[in-house]
Motif scaffolding. Structure first.
Motif, PDB file in Angstrom:
ATOM      1  N   PHE A  15      74.172 -67.395 -62.709  1.00  0.00           N
ATOM      2  CA  PHE A  15      72.712 -67.335 -62.706  1.00  0.00           C
ATOM      3  C   PHE A  15      72.128 -68.734 -62.511  1.00  0.00           C
ATOM      4  O   PHE A  15      72.536 -69.682 -63.199  1.00  0.00           O
ATOM      5  CB  PHE A  15      72.198 -66.773 -64.033  1.00  0.00           C
ATOM      6  N   LEU A  16      71.141 -68.849 -61.620  1.00  0.00           N
ATOM      7  CA  LEU A  16      70.430 -70.103 -61.384  1.00  0.00           C
ATOM      8  C   LEU A  16      68.951 -69.894 -61.692  1.00  0.00           C
ATOM      9  O   LEU A  16      68.302 -69.032 -61.084  1.00  0.00           O
ATOM     10  CB  LEU A  16      70.601 -70.544 -59.926  1.00  0.00           C
ATOM     11  N   HIS A  17      68.417 -70.679 -62.611  1.00  0.00           N
ATOM     12  CA  HIS A  17      67.057 -70.465 -63.110  1.00  0.00           C
ATOM     13  C   HIS A  17      65.993 -71.064 -62.201  1.00  0.00           C
ATOM     14  O   HIS A  17      66.288 -71.792 -61.241  1.00  0.00           O
ATOM     15  CB  HIS A  17      66.925 -71.048 -64.526  1.00  0.00           C
ATOM     16  N   SER A  22      64.937 -72.627 -67.668  1.00  0.00           N
ATOM     17  CA  SER A  22      66.236 -73.192 -68.031  1.00  0.00           C
ATOM     18  C   SER A  22      67.230 -72.052 -68.028  1.00  0.00           C
ATOM     19  O   SER A  22      66.865 -70.886 -67.833  1.00  0.00           O
ATOM     20  CB  SER A  22      66.181 -73.847 -69.416  1.00  0.00           C
ATOM     21  N   ARG A  23      68.494 -72.371 -68.253  1.00  0.00           N
ATOM     22  CA  ARG A  23      69.499 -71.312 -68.269  1.00  0.00           C
ATOM     23  C   ARG A  23      69.227 -70.278 -69.355  1.00  0.00           C
ATOM     24  O   ARG A  23      69.660 -69.132 -69.260  1.00  0.00           O
ATOM     25  CB  ARG A  23      70.901 -71.893 -68.424  1.00  0.00           C
ATOM     26  N   ARG A  24      68.458 -70.659 -70.380  1.00  0.00           N
ATOM     27  CA  ARG A  24      68.164 -69.721 -71.462  1.00  0.00           C
ATOM     28  C   ARG A  24      67.247 -68.575 -71.019  1.00  0.00           C
ATOM     29  O   ARG A  24      67.162 -67.549 -71.703  1.00  0.00           O
ATOM     30  CB  ARG A  24      67.534 -70.471 -72.647  1.00  0.00           C
ATOM     31  N   ASP A  43      72.608 -74.769 -65.783  1.00  0.00           N
ATOM     32  CA  ASP A  43      71.454 -75.655 -65.695  1.00  0.00           C
ATOM     33  C   ASP A  43      71.431 -76.256 -64.290  1.00  0.00           C
ATOM     34  O   ASP A  43      72.465 -76.671 -63.762  1.00  0.00           O
ATOM     35  CB  ASP A  43      71.543 -76.785 -66.721  1.00  0.00           C
ATOM     36  N   LEU A  44      70.267 -76.303 -63.675  1.00  0.00           N
ATOM     37  CA  LEU A  44      70.152 -76.909 -62.362  1.00  0.00           C
ATOM     38  C   LEU A  44      70.301 -78.425 -62.452  1.00  0.00           C
ATOM     39  O   LEU A  44      70.105 -79.013 -63.525  1.00  0.00           O
ATOM     40  CB  LEU A  44      68.804 -76.556 -61.738  1.00  0.00           C
ATOM     41  N   PRO A  45      70.650 -79.085 -61.347  1.00  0.00           N
ATOM     42  CA  PRO A  45      70.783 -80.541 -61.361  1.00  0.00           C
ATOM     43  C   PRO A  45      69.512 -81.230 -61.852  1.00  0.00           C
ATOM     44  O   PRO A  45      68.403 -80.884 -61.449  1.00  0.00           O
ATOM     45  CB  PRO A  45      71.053 -80.874 -59.889  1.00  0.00           C
ATOM     46  N   GLY A  46      69.684 -82.188 -62.762  1.00  0.00           N
ATOM     47  CA  GLY A  46      68.551 -82.930 -63.301  1.00  0.00           C
ATOM     48  C   GLY A  46      67.905 -82.316 -64.517  1.00  0.00           C
ATOM     49  O   GLY A  46      66.988 -82.901 -65.090  1.00  0.00           O
ATOM     50  N   TYR A  47      68.376 -81.136 -64.952  1.00  0.00           N
ATOM     51  CA  TYR A  47      67.747 -80.429 -66.060  1.00  0.00           C
ATOM     52  C   TYR A  47      68.418 -80.690 -67.404  1.00  0.00           C
ATOM     53  O   TYR A  47      68.018 -80.131 -68.408  1.00  0.00           O
ATOM     54  CB  TYR A  47      67.718 -78.915 -65.790  1.00  0.00           C
ATOM     55  N   THR A  48      69.446 -81.517 -67.429  1.00  0.00           N
ATOM     56  CA  THR A  48      70.071 -81.888 -68.694  1.00  0.00           C
ATOM     57  C   THR A  48      69.972 -83.394 -68.874  1.00  0.00           C
ATOM     58  O   THR A  48      69.893 -84.156 -67.901  1.00  0.00           O
ATOM     59  CB  THR A  48      71.542 -81.448 -68.742  1.00  0.00           C
ATOM     60  N   ALA A  49      69.987 -83.818 -70.118  1.00  0.00           N
ATOM     61  CA  ALA A  49      69.677 -85.213 -70.441  1.00  0.00           C
ATOM     62  C   ALA A  49      70.680 -86.185 -69.831  1.00  0.00           C
ATOM     63  O   ALA A  49      70.326 -87.320 -69.497  1.00  0.00           O
ATOM     64  CB  ALA A  49      69.630 -85.393 -71.962  1.00  0.00           C
ATOM     65  N   HIS A  50      71.948 -85.769 -69.661  1.00  0.00           N
ATOM     66  CA  HIS A  50      72.962 -86.710 -69.180  1.00  0.00           C
ATOM     67  C   HIS A  50      72.950 -86.873 -67.666  1.00  0.00           C
ATOM     68  O   HIS A  50      73.640 -87.743 -67.138  1.00  0.00           O
ATOM     69  CB  HIS A  50      74.362 -86.259 -69.622  1.00  0.00           C
ATOM     70  N   LEU A 241      59.368 -62.101 -63.418  1.00  0.00           N
ATOM     71  CA  LEU A 241      59.911 -60.778 -63.724  1.00  0.00           C
ATOM     72  C   LEU A 241      61.305 -60.792 -64.345  1.00  0.00           C
ATOM     73  O   LEU A 241      61.619 -59.881 -65.127  1.00  0.00           O
ATOM     74  CB  LEU A 241      59.883 -59.903 -62.477  1.00  0.00           C
ATOM     75  N   PRO A 242      62.206 -61.766 -64.081  1.00  0.00           N
ATOM     76  CA  PRO A 242      63.494 -61.729 -64.788  1.00  0.00           C
ATOM     77  C   PRO A 242      63.346 -61.877 -66.300  1.00  0.00           C
ATOM     78  O   PRO A 242      64.212 -61.434 -67.058  1.00  0.00           O
ATOM     79  CB  PRO A 242      64.263 -62.919 -64.203  1.00  0.00           C
ATOM     80  N   VAL A 243      62.228 -62.482 -66.719  1.00  0.00           N
ATOM     81  CA  VAL A 243      61.966 -62.673 -68.151  1.00  0.00           C
ATOM     82  C   VAL A 243      61.107 -61.541 -68.696  1.00  0.00           C
ATOM     83  O   VAL A 243      61.429 -60.924 -69.720  1.00  0.00           O
ATOM     84  CB  VAL A 243      61.271 -64.033 -68.395  1.00  0.00           C
ATOM     85  N   THR A 244      60.028 -61.227 -68.003  1.00  0.00           N
ATOM     86  CA  THR A 244      59.072 -60.236 -68.522  1.00  0.00           C
ATOM     87  C   THR A 244      59.548 -58.801 -68.360  1.00  0.00           C
ATOM     88  O   THR A 244      59.136 -57.916 -69.107  1.00  0.00           O
ATOM     89  CB  THR A 244      57.712 -60.385 -67.812  1.00  0.00           C
ATOM     90  N   HIS A 245      60.412 -58.556 -67.382  1.00  0.00           N
ATOM     91  CA  HIS A 245      60.907 -57.207 -67.106  1.00  0.00           C
ATOM     92  C   HIS A 245      62.434 -57.237 -67.043  1.00  0.00           C
ATOM     93  O   HIS A 245      63.056 -56.704 -66.121  1.00  0.00           O
ATOM     94  CB  HIS A 245      60.309 -56.674 -65.801  1.00  0.00           C
ATOM     95  N   ALA A 246      63.016 -57.854 -68.065  1.00  0.00           N
ATOM     96  CA  ALA A 246      64.471 -58.046 -68.088  1.00  0.00           C
ATOM     97  C   ALA A 246      65.230 -56.727 -68.076  1.00  0.00           C
ATOM     98  O   ALA A 246      66.280 -56.612 -67.441  1.00  0.00           O
ATOM     99  CB  ALA A 246      64.863 -58.881 -69.304  1.00  0.00           C
ATOM    100  N   ALA A 247      64.720 -55.711 -68.788  1.00  0.00           N
ATOM    101  CA  ALA A 247      65.437 -54.438 -68.873  1.00  0.00           C
ATOM    102  C   ALA A 247      65.533 -53.769 -67.504  1.00  0.00           C
ATOM    103  O   ALA A 247      66.618 -53.320 -67.094  1.00  0.00           O
ATOM    104  CB  ALA A 247      64.760 -53.520 -69.882  1.00  0.00           C
ATOM    105  N   MET A 248      64.417 -53.695 -66.790  1.00  0.00           N
ATOM    106  CA  MET A 248      64.427 -53.085 -65.467  1.00  0.00           C
ATOM    107  C   MET A 248      65.295 -53.897 -64.507  1.00  0.00           C
ATOM    108  O   MET A 248      66.085 -53.340 -63.727  1.00  0.00           O
ATOM    109  CB  MET A 248      63.008 -52.971 -64.930  1.00  0.00           C
TER     110      MET A 248
END
Length: 272
Positions: A15-17, A22-24, A43-50, A241-248
């Protein structure tokens, strides 16, 4: 993470957010998927502190970075992306089709495909270019919150940012440098729409019926180049929609993944 691999014959699901996520963002959807799959949200490139963001970024360069993580899995994957992550997923599938066993795209933000299209598509591109410009003006004025509000309201409707919880507004505002960088990365792309025909694996395109017309058009545009593509709307949903309509979304993705796996031979070839 839920739904750990139970059959070595099944391809991993990656999965790519989206830009502001974020990946969450995938956890609720992943929890609702059928069992038997190994699910990996990156996590996409640049989205983590390191990670140090690249001064000159492009979507294709970031696709190269993600490819290294996919190769480490040793076999083709089911690739799923949302918005900017969907644009990355599409680029990976176009450049390295043998790496992708199936593709699921939630409203890919692959804006350059509109830049040289017919007049309505060029108008759509002008709208998204104006959004990027307004976000840059807000940053230069020292008001990234203005840019965050403009960004969120563009994708989710007027007033959406104002009703977010304060911590959500702060989180999106803090992401504005990455959001601006992602707009710039998308602008660097020049590859033509016809390259989407390189994606010969099954593709499921999903969009919200309340999403911007630009998003709805783009998923249909890229699907039209692919020999095994299906595009479905999700009623009552918008861009998130992947967040708000996760079940569908999980039901549709689960059906898609199981159908692809049912067509595969017993042994999945390993990737060198």
């Amino acid at each position: 993470m839920a739904n750990v691999l139970t059959s070595s014959r099944r391809a991993p699901v990656v999965f790519l957010h989206g830009t502001a996520g974020s990946r969450r963002q995938w956890q609720d959807l992943i929890d609702r998927l059928p069992g038997g799959f190994e699910n990996l949200a990156l996590d996409l490139p640049g989205y983590t502190a390191h990670e140090v963001p690249q001064a000159e970024r492009s979507l294709s360069a970031e696709a190269d970075m993600i490819l290294q993580k996919l190769r480490a899995l040793g076999r083709p994957v089911h690739l799923i992306g949302h918005s900017y992550g969907a644009a990355l997923a599409l680029r990976i599938a176009v450049k390295w089709p043998d790496m992708v066993q199936s593709l699921t795209l939630f409203e890919p933000a692959i804006f350059h495909l509109l830049r040289d299209g017919h007049p309505v598509e060029r108008q759509m591109f002008a709208h998204i270019a104006r959004l990027a410009q307004e976000i840059g003006i807000a940053a230069a004025a020292g008001r990234p919150d203005w840019g965050a509000a403009r960004f969120v309201d563009f994708w989710n409707g007027p007033g959406s940012f104002a009703v977010y919880a304060p911590e959500t507004r702060e989180r999106v505002t803090a992401r504005m440098p990455l959001i601006r960088a992602n707009f710039s990365a998308l602008h660097q792309e020049t590859w033509p729409l016809e390259e989407c025909a390189r994606v010969t694996c099954p593709m499921l395109g999903l969009y919200g019926e309340n999403s911007p017309l630009l998003s709805q058009h783009l998923i249909r545009l890229v699907a039209g180049q692919m020999p095994q593509a299906k595009v479905l709307p999700i009623a009552g949903a918008g861009h998130m929609l992947p967040v708000t309509h996760a079940a569908m979304a999980a039901r549709l993705i689960g059906t898609h993944l199981n159908a692809v796996e049912a067509r595969m031979p017993d042994a999945t070839p390993r990737v060198a």
